[in-house]
Design a protein around this motif. Structure first.
Motif, PDB file in Angstrom:
ATOM      1  N   LEU A 177      19.800  -7.021  13.245  1.00 27.67           N
ATOM      2  CA  LEU A 177      18.835  -7.496  12.484  1.00 27.67           C
ATOM      3  C   LEU A 177      18.605  -9.187  12.910  1.00 27.67           C
ATOM      4  O   LEU A 177      17.722  -9.545  12.899  1.00 27.67           O
ATOM      5  N   LEU A 178      19.777  -9.919  13.088  1.00 26.99           N
ATOM      6  CA  LEU A 178      19.752 -11.199  13.837  1.00 26.99           C
ATOM      7  C   LEU A 178      18.835 -11.079  15.097  1.00 26.99           C
ATOM      8  O   LEU A 178      17.921 -11.717  15.386  1.00 26.99           O
ATOM      9  N   ALA A 179      19.241 -10.013  15.918  1.00 24.13           N
ATOM     10  CA  ALA A 179      18.610  -9.753  17.086  1.00 24.13           C
ATOM     11  C   ALA A 179      17.035  -9.739  16.911  1.00 24.13           C
ATOM     12  O   ALA A 179      16.269 -10.377  17.628  1.00 24.13           O
ATOM     13  N   ALA A 202      28.752 -10.635   1.927  1.00 22.41           N
ATOM     14  CA  ALA A 202      27.384 -10.269   2.717  1.00 22.41           C
ATOM     15  C   ALA A 202      27.195 -11.670   3.367  1.00 22.41           C
ATOM     16  O   ALA A 202      26.969 -11.738   4.585  1.00 22.41           O
ATOM     17  N   HIS A 203      27.278 -12.849   2.855  1.00 19.23           N
ATOM     18  CA  HIS A 203      27.096 -13.812   3.350  1.00 19.23           C
ATOM     19  C   HIS A 203      28.125 -14.391   4.482  1.00 19.23           C
ATOM     20  O   HIS A 203      27.996 -15.010   5.420  1.00 19.23           O
ATOM     21  N   ARG A 204      29.531 -13.873   3.836  1.00 17.03           N
ATOM     22  CA  ARG A 204      30.303 -14.411   4.785  1.00 17.03           C
ATOM     23  C   ARG A 204      30.418 -13.407   6.273  1.00 17.03           C
ATOM     24  O   ARG A 204      30.518 -13.946   7.224  1.00 17.03           O
ATOM     25  N   VAL A 205      30.000 -12.435   5.913  1.00 11.15           N
ATOM     26  CA  VAL A 205      29.582 -11.544   7.420  1.00 11.15           C
ATOM     27  C   VAL A 205      28.332 -11.946   7.959  1.00 11.15           C
ATOM     28  O   VAL A 205      28.538 -12.002   9.299  1.00 11.15           O
ATOM     29  N   PHE A 206      27.518 -12.524   7.389  1.00 15.20           N
ATOM     30  CA  PHE A 206      26.339 -12.892   8.097  1.00 15.20           C
ATOM     31  C   PHE A 206      26.795 -14.027   8.765  1.00 15.20           C
ATOM     32  O   PHE A 206      26.358 -14.496  10.010  1.00 15.20           O
ATOM     33  N   GLN A 207      27.419 -14.995   8.420  1.00 14.92           N
ATOM     34  CA  GLN A 207      28.025 -16.198   8.979  1.00 14.92           C
ATOM     35  C   GLN A 207      28.708 -15.906  10.098  1.00 14.92           C
ATOM     36  O   GLN A 207      28.611 -16.628  11.076  1.00 14.92           O
ATOM     37  N   ARG A 208      29.757 -15.044  10.109  1.00 16.08           N
ATOM     38  CA  ARG A 208      30.536 -14.793  11.202  1.00 16.08           C
ATOM     39  C   ARG A 208      29.518 -13.836  12.637  1.00 16.08           C
ATOM     40  O   ARG A 208      29.849 -14.319  13.642  1.00 16.08           O
ATOM     41  N   VAL A 209      28.720 -13.263  12.119  1.00 14.28           N
ATOM     42  CA  VAL A 209      27.763 -12.666  12.983  1.00 14.28           C
ATOM     43  C   VAL A 209      26.796 -13.797  13.707  1.00 14.28           C
ATOM     44  O   VAL A 209      26.728 -13.667  14.784  1.00 14.28           O
ATOM     45  N   LEU A 210      26.544 -14.624  12.696  1.00 11.01           N
ATOM     46  CA  LEU A 210      25.620 -15.779  13.323  1.00 11.01           C
ATOM     47  C   LEU A 210      26.501 -16.730  14.605  1.00 11.01           C
ATOM     48  O   LEU A 210      26.005 -17.083  15.450  1.00 11.01           O
ATOM     49  N   ARG A 211      27.690 -16.887  13.985  1.00 13.10           N
ATOM     50  CA  ARG A 211      28.688 -17.752  15.053  1.00 13.10           C
ATOM     51  C   ARG A 211      28.468 -16.660  16.540  1.00 13.10           C
ATOM     52  O   ARG A 211      28.859 -17.202  17.192  1.00 13.10           O
ATOM     53  N   ALA A 212      29.003 -15.676  16.101  1.00 16.54           N
ATOM     54  CA  ALA A 212      29.175 -14.774  17.410  1.00 16.54           C
ATOM     55  C   ALA A 212      27.785 -14.681  18.226  1.00 16.54           C
ATOM     56  O   ALA A 212      27.991 -14.830  19.565  1.00 16.54           O
ATOM     57  N   ALA A 213      26.678 -14.306  17.437  1.00 13.75           N
ATOM     58  CA  ALA A 213      25.457 -14.118  18.258  1.00 13.75           C
ATOM     59  C   ALA A 213      24.723 -15.454  18.608  1.00 13.75           C
ATOM     60  O   ALA A 213      23.867 -15.421  19.451  1.00 13.75           O
ATOM     61  N   GLY A 214      25.002 -16.420  17.866  1.00 17.88           N
ATOM     62  CA  GLY A 214      24.270 -17.795  18.130  1.00 17.88           C
ATOM     63  C   GLY A 214      22.820 -17.660  17.528  1.00 17.88           C
ATOM     64  O   GLY A 214      22.350 -16.684  16.928  1.00 17.88           O
ATOM     65  N   SER A 215      21.837 -18.536  17.949  1.00 18.46           N
ATOM     66  CA  SER A 215      20.545 -18.446  17.375  1.00 18.46           C
ATOM     67  C   SER A 215      19.528 -19.132  18.529  1.00 18.46           C
ATOM     68  O   SER A 215      20.054 -19.622  19.331  1.00 18.46           O
ATOM     69  N   ARG A 216      18.617 -18.855  18.359  1.00 14.77           N
ATOM     70  CA  ARG A 216      17.227 -19.253  19.278  1.00 14.77           C
ATOM     71  C   ARG A 216      16.787 -20.471  18.854  1.00 14.77           C
ATOM     72  O   ARG A 216      16.754 -20.918  17.552  1.00 14.77           O
ATOM     73  N   ARG A 217      16.436 -21.471  19.895  1.00 11.40           N
ATOM     74  CA  ARG A 217      15.939 -22.660  19.657  1.00 11.40           C
ATOM     75  C   ARG A 217      14.513 -22.301  18.636  1.00 11.40           C
ATOM     76  O   ARG A 217      13.683 -21.611  18.892  1.00 11.40           O
ATOM     77  N   GLY A 218      14.417 -23.287  17.615  1.00 12.43           N
ATOM     78  CA  GLY A 218      13.191 -23.026  16.684  1.00 12.43           C
ATOM     79  C   GLY A 218      13.445 -21.917  15.766  1.00 12.43           C
ATOM     80  O   GLY A 218      12.455 -21.979  14.780  1.00 12.43           O
ATOM     81  N   VAL A 219      14.635 -21.139  15.691  1.00 15.47           N
ATOM     82  CA  VAL A 219      14.829 -19.990  14.623  1.00 15.47           C
ATOM     83  C   VAL A 219      15.923 -20.343  13.885  1.00 15.47           C
ATOM     84  O   VAL A 219      16.860 -20.386  14.784  1.00 15.47           O
ATOM     85  N   VAL A 220      15.916 -20.386  12.618  1.00 11.45           N
ATOM     86  CA  VAL A 220      17.301 -20.585  11.912  1.00 11.45           C
ATOM     87  C   VAL A 220      17.321 -19.371  11.034  1.00 11.45           C
ATOM     88  O   VAL A 220      16.697 -19.115  10.163  1.00 11.45           O
ATOM     89  N   PRO A 221      18.314 -18.456  11.425  1.00  8.12           N
ATOM     90  CA  PRO A 221      18.599 -17.366  10.845  1.00  8.12           C
ATOM     91  C   PRO A 221      19.216 -17.678   9.380  1.00  8.12           C
ATOM     92  O   PRO A 221      20.075 -18.564   9.374  1.00  8.12           O
TER      93      PRO A 221
END
Length: 111
Positions: free
Chosen positions: A11-13, A51-70
């Motif tokens: 989903l983050l992707a 769910a929030h903890r898992v989301f944060q772990r996935v976000l740290r692993a996947a990173g984010s794109r400039r201009g997009v705040v997951p």
């Protein structure tokens, strides 16, 4: 890796692939969901907190794109399950909780 983590990673992707300009549809913004649905916070249910903890772990692993705040938003809704929106939001509803079958304990050998 659990099914939940894999789902959130996917989903983050997809959430980060939306247009960078403002969308015409209000449902494309997390604020629409926040204003029109009952939001469940991590303190309301242990599963929401997880769910929030898992989301944060996935976000740290996947990173984010400039201009997009997951961001993750858990709402109370019977029909919607999971939705990734162009502004980087991931909407998860209460109807998606508990849909993953629990693993049964392994049967013991009777040899």
């Amino acid at each position: 890796m659990s099914r939940t983590a894999l789902l959130l990673a996917a989903l983050l992707a997809f959430a980060g692939t939306g247009p960078l300009h403002a969308a015409a549809n209000p449902r494309d913004h997390i604020e629409f969901w926040r204003q029109n649905y009952e939001v469940l916070g991590p303190q309301s249910d242990p599963r929401v907190a997880r769910a929030h903890r898992v989301f944060q772990r996935v976000l740290r692993a996947a990173g984010s794109r400039r201009g997009v705040v997951p961001r993750l938003l858990v709402i109370k809704d019977k029909h919607l399950k999971v939705l990734a929106i162009p502004d980087g939001g991931v909407i998860l509803s209460t109807s998606s909780r508990g849909t993953t079958p629990r693993r049964e304990p392994a049967a013991r050998s009777t040899r």
